[in-house]
Write an enzyme that holds these catalytic residues in place. Sequence first.
Site, PDB file in Angstrom:
ATOM      1  N   TYR A 125      -2.685  -0.541   9.830  1.00 55.04           N
ATOM      2  CA  TYR A 125      -2.832  -1.022   8.455  1.00 55.04           C
ATOM      3  C   TYR A 125      -1.516  -0.872   7.703  1.00 55.04           C
ATOM      4  O   TYR A 125      -1.006  -1.808   7.085  1.00 55.04           O
ATOM      5  CB  TYR A 125      -3.950  -0.266   7.734  1.00 55.04           C
ATOM      6  CG  TYR A 125      -4.026  -0.585   6.265  1.00 55.04           C
ATOM      7  CD1 TYR A 125      -4.447  -1.835   5.823  1.00 55.04           C
ATOM      8  CD2 TYR A 125      -3.655   0.358   5.308  1.00 55.04           C
ATOM      9  CE1 TYR A 125      -4.507  -2.141   4.470  1.00 55.04           C
ATOM     10  CE2 TYR A 125      -3.708   0.071   3.958  1.00 55.04           C
ATOM     11  CZ  TYR A 125      -4.134  -1.178   3.538  1.00 55.04           C
ATOM     12  OH  TYR A 125      -4.178  -1.475   2.208  1.00 55.04           O
TER      13      TYR A 125
ATOM     14  N   SER B 122       0.835  -1.207   0.000  1.00 54.68           N
ATOM     15  CA  SER B 122       0.000   0.000   0.000  1.00 54.68           C
ATOM     16  C   SER B 122       0.868   1.255   0.000  1.00 54.68           C
ATOM     17  O   SER B 122       1.980   1.256   0.550  1.00 54.68           O
ATOM     18  CB  SER B 122      -0.890   0.008   1.243  1.00 54.68           C
ATOM     19  OG  SER B 122      -1.495   1.266   1.433  1.00 54.68           O
TER      20      SER B 122
END
Length: 350
Positions: A164, A139
């Site tokens: 995350y 990401s």
Amino acid sequence: MKKVLVTGAAGFIGFHLSKKLVQEGFEVIGIDNINDYYDPNLKLARLKELNINTSVIEDNEENYGDITFVKLDLKDLDELKSLFELHKFDYVVNLAAQAGVRYSLINPHSYVDNNITGFLNLLECCRAFPIEHLVFASSSSVYGLSEEIPFHEDNSTDHPLAMYAASKKANEMMAHSYAHLYDIPSTGLRFFTVYGPWGRPDMALYLFTDAMFKDEEFYIFNNGEMSRDFTYIDDIVESIKRLIPKPPKRGNPEFDIKHPKPSKSTAPYQIFNIGNNSPVALMDFVDILEKVLGKEGKKVFKPMQPGDVTSTYANVESLFEYIDFKPSTKLEDGVKAFVDFYMNYKKNKN
């Protein structure tokens, strides 16, 4: 016919990739646990688009449509090993994850369970049943505090802002160790704000469109002073498709062991950004959406959310050099495609 395992096949990117790979002549086996982080009915609707009979989905049972689908959780190591032993995959594309930056502030354990333990189980299966290439989702959030814009794969990623991002950074390190120890060719992909038809309901484009359609208020964080490198789903999928048959090799001559760079290695391992290389101010994004919908939204301006970043901007030179392709879809075209999907989905749902 090459056999590909796509994890997270009922998810946004996994669905689109599965559809594309089938069209390109791959045999696709897709798995997903169909959890309720967001509306499972949207995940089931995606599977229906792949001609899966969603009325008979049971744990660990194979369902046949355009792909072979199995409802399976990456945390279930025994069942995952059985699947690998049965199918002898050529390639694995890992898109399964607990998503969402803000949700990680509420439920951090979910990110360890799904993104770290689940990924470890997948790596163990790739070791036990060797494959030609593991492609896995990272990401843009791994860049964290860095303001070295545009983000390059060799920028520092040592300061993630939420669990995350930390879990995605961990995935990159785990994949490298397995590539080094067990010769598992691995490519990590740092996605930048993916959007398009069948997108996730927790992301800005869906949230804003839904609120405007219902004539409801929606939040604009950091008082709108943000920008994102919005990347259209078809560009993401095309990039992955081109990367799958191009695994990295051991002994990359570009890697200097005395001055190591994060994106390459002596192990068969590499990292790429996949972004549009064209950041858009959040308020310009909202303006485009309002024009497509033909109405003004009820915007409520809020301060910055913990764990979020002000801007993202992908350097994609390495990706272009490697696969002769880089994302280029115009935001106006992508937003219109999403709105067309949204209107049709709501009409059929009701």
